[in-house]
Enzyme design. Sequence first.
Site, PDB file in Angstrom:
ATOM      1  N   GLY A  15       0.849  -1.194   0.000  1.00  0.00           N
ATOM      2  CA  GLY A  15       0.000   0.000   0.000  1.00  0.00           C
ATOM      3  C   GLY A  15       0.876   1.233   0.000  1.00  0.00           C
ATOM      4  O   GLY A  15       2.063   1.167  -0.336  1.00  0.00           O
TER       5      GLY A  15
ATOM      6  N   ARG B 277     -17.190  12.764  13.269  1.00  0.00           N
ATOM      7  CA  ARG B 277     -17.571  11.420  12.853  1.00  0.00           C
ATOM      8  C   ARG B 277     -18.109  10.559  13.987  1.00  0.00           C
ATOM      9  O   ARG B 277     -19.149   9.919  13.858  1.00  0.00           O
ATOM     10  CB  ARG B 277     -16.348  10.702  12.275  1.00  0.00           C
ATOM     11  CG  ARG B 277     -15.944  11.203  10.917  1.00  0.00           C
ATOM     12  CD  ARG B 277     -14.705  10.489  10.434  1.00  0.00           C
ATOM     13  NE  ARG B 277     -14.365  10.956   9.092  1.00  0.00           N
ATOM     14  CZ  ARG B 277     -13.316  10.545   8.400  1.00  0.00           C
ATOM     15  NH1 ARG B 277     -12.494   9.657   8.924  1.00  0.00           N
ATOM     16  NH2 ARG B 277     -13.088  11.004   7.195  1.00  0.00           N
TER      17      ARG B 277
END
Lengths: 638, 206, 276
Positions: free
Chosen positions: A43, A331
Amino acid sequence: MATLNSRVPGGPLAQKWERHQFELKLVNPANKRHHSVIVVGTGLAGASAAATLAELGYNVLSFCLQDSPRRAHSIAAQGGINAAKNYQNDGDSVFRLFYDTIKGGDYRSREANVHRLAEISSNIIDQCVAQGVPFAREYGGTLTNRSFGGAQVSRTFYARGQTGQQLLLGAYSALMRQVAAGRVQLFPRSEMLEPVIVDGHMRGIVTRNLCSGEMQSWAADAVVLATGGYGNVFFLSTNAKASNVTATWRAHRRGAFFANPCFTQIHPTCIPVSGDFQSKLTLMSESLRNDGRVWVPTTAGDGRTPDQIPEAERDYYLERRYPGFGNLVPRDVASRAAKAVCDDGLGVGSAGRSVYLDFVEAIKRDGLDVIRQKYGNLFQMYEEITNEDPYKTPMRIYPAVHYTMGGLWVDYDLMSNLPGLFVLGEANFSDHGANRLGASALMQGLADGYFVIPYTLGGYLAGTRLGEVTTEHPAFAEAEAAASERIDSLLAVRGKRTVDDFHRELGLLLWDHCGMARNASGLTQALERVRQIREEFWQNVTVLGTPGEFNQVLERAGRVADFMEFAETMTRDALERDESCGGHFREEHQTGEGEARRDDDNFAHVAAWEFTGVGQDPVLHKEPLVFENVSLSQRSYK
Amino acid sequence: MILSSSIGKKLGMALTGLLLFGFLLAHLSGNFLLLKGDGGATFNAYSEFLVGHPLLIPVEFILLGIFLLHIVLAISVARDNRRARPVGYRVSASVGGRSVSSRTMIYSGLTTLIFVAVHLKTFKYADHAGDSLYGLVVTTFTSELYVGGYAVAMVLLGFHLWHAFQSAFQTLGLHARPRLRGLSIGLCILIAGGFAMIPLAIYLGK
Amino acid sequence: MSAGSQAEAAVSTERRASGMTFTLEIWRQRNADDPGRMVAYEATRVSPDMSFLEMLDLLNEELMRKGEEPFAFDSDCREGICGMCGLVINGVAHGPGTGTTTCQLYMRLFKNGSRIRVEPWRARAFPVVRDLVVDRSAFDRIIQAGGYTSVNTGSAPDANATLISQARAEEAMDSAACIGCGACVASCKNASAMLFVAAKVKHLGVLPQGQPERRQRGVTMLETMQEEGFGNCTNEYECEAVCPKEISTSNIAFLNREYIRNLVSLSSLRPLVTSE
């Protein structure tokens, strides 16, 4: 076992990294080619680390389990990447980015690491632009920014809704260049199953070739794990299907400490579950909350369609409970509020586990064209998946797991307590504390890979006397045997239930008891239940096929088996951390307004767990967090 | 070297193809003289002018070279393409620009090659000492078989050109398919129809 | 809490009981040496809200409960960006949706009771690993042949040092959006990778950062494409029609122009490569 030494350099915060870079020993350029480094994962962190180490002259072996390094899950990040460039002249600075990240993480991260991240952030953008990453631009040709995740400055760089993809392809192309140059050997469709430790140093790994099933040993002078987070322990998450905890968990089993495993982030605007067949959840950009209004009916079990429900019978609960921030609360707050109304039976949709996100008013106010321009692609994606047109009927959303802040414990050099084992990106615990800010995951992955590990790994190699070790060393044979044995025992169970069936059950349990809100009794129950599920798994799972071939069920079984063990440690950590902070919300610890209440006196530490055996209580080590540059405060969004 | 590269081959195909296309246009305009209705006087004069021209032989060799290059490249491209998929699909469907024309280029091309051979044998290298070229043409086109075969060959040529013409521009770097589609179809009909019309007219006019 | 989950399960079970049914013909091939064959399965109780891959998951789960080995297929992100998934469904790469990957295809697009044939990407350069899984490492080798800018970490100038017009950045982004799934190859009658190569050549070719290596990039990537056994482009545009990111064949025209440009400038005898 050694006590935790974070090895944070001395001196003022802003000079620590520069000073440390000078203090780290250098590897003679001519000697670099005599050192080999294993990098697991491709990644943002893994690909950038492998490419950069190869550029410096090290021999790099790069492993990933997908068919190409370009498929790592970093590719799915939509929003953007933060950097303290201050191109917008709006008051951003390295210190502000540092401060926002520490505060956003609810004061559960290490000051020195976070400050270094903020310092490096600008270099990342330079590097990515030079690679040809097509960031969004102003008419004049300069880079443009947007504000993101509630930041008061515009510091987020982006490439449409595909920033992660473009950054990853940049790192991937740098990696491919080094493969072509012969400095990196690439091993796709390879899964790391065991680390190999020789004389107390990490000296290699054992992998399974996923195509042939062959066990292979690899020796090196150091091992870098960049294998991402463990969000898939919940089965349903926004992670890719193959994302797993196996590499880090197997390292943990061999002595690496796992830090803050209970810190998971739940994203409020995801497309809700539509049935028990669902295989994963899809995130939609948080920006939707800028114009959408969140509501549920005031009566439980209201069967009417949303257009039939009059204004008076709607509860715009975020606006009601948080008049100051309304629909734009952070959030974690938005996620918990949605859970609360659904628990009260007010949720909508066939399963009652979603809330409305309504754009009617925004369309009336700004016109259809403006809304289409802002959110067209998101609306289209939503319609594709749900077959409902959000221009006409409100969207339905529900929170979903999408990032994990916990990970293997690392020191300032990103080295775990096992010498020679470095951990980067989401796989480590280091920078985000108890909650990650939007557009900071990409920043951390690339900072670790491009600009931290090349220095600190060199310092380790130059400062450590490592003997010659080849795969002939008995430790490799032992590790290979352990990995093979585990595979054989999975195949030998020959039970009745499928791997996914167990995974779903585990995920649901954790989602209910160790998800958005947690409490001591739920966690205690869950701990007991996790053990039962794990025991049943090893008696009743069905894994077909043979070990010596391409066998996807076998792959998944191994990963789920590790999730089963990991889940116990995660739940235990959540139970042990008897406070609320960031994404970790303990119902016992909330303010009168229902907000998270930290306990800085007792829990301003990193909880690092030491493995003692499956089903046995792990040992907790605490790394105290010292805040010298920021003062700790309580969040409020009234 | 250029002609071993994938795009090089295609470039060769496109350039030779466009030259052959030019030849067809010239040939067709010459053929229209057959319909002038003057008993072939103009046509015969034209053909005698060509036959007597000192540059005819060199030009014919160049034309032959172009034609052969086009064929050799076509076979090479088709062979590469066949090798690229040794196991085919059980079910195959088209959602893009695949057409009867594009799928059958190599076949329509090879049919055209056979036609050209027959055509040269009949007209160019025929023994027509006792007759003018016009006379030979008229005589030949009294045969239903020949007229029919000629027409079929022209339809296939049209199919070939339909894909070929627009494809050549893409290969040369001009992505103009939507704009070229109409022009391309128009030119195909003109050439194939024009060539096919002449023998029919002669046959029916008798 | 768990009451909610139970209710959820009950509702969806009810929906599935009245679900759709399909006859699936799936390519089974144990390994590269096995010639392979189509095998028919019945998929029942399929919800129209299921994705195509979830329907395959369901079928595999049922096979395993019966003690039969499941079929292998690739997928990872399941949100259309990683490029891991890819099936030829009823003869069309990524199936009937436009601009979507296989994972973003929903069963409501299919007619209840219909027969669906599922095959892997087929190309010499993409050998079958097992069942519906193929090896696409040829794409990595094409990128290794020049799909990058040669800039070592640390040597980059300030990001705003080079101005790039908005239009230019957008144009580059259009090409850079390629996810490397291989649908272009799968759909091409010649199994050509020209759209994949062209998208990368154009992405870097229009940006100032890509200029120093622009001249050799197209040549070396193209050579590698041929060596890997992909076919030639014959301008049918099937690739563009199935591309989940709707990458235009104008990229191929760009690559062709690059090739011509190289031919023309070769004759002026300028050095082709300035070595690293």
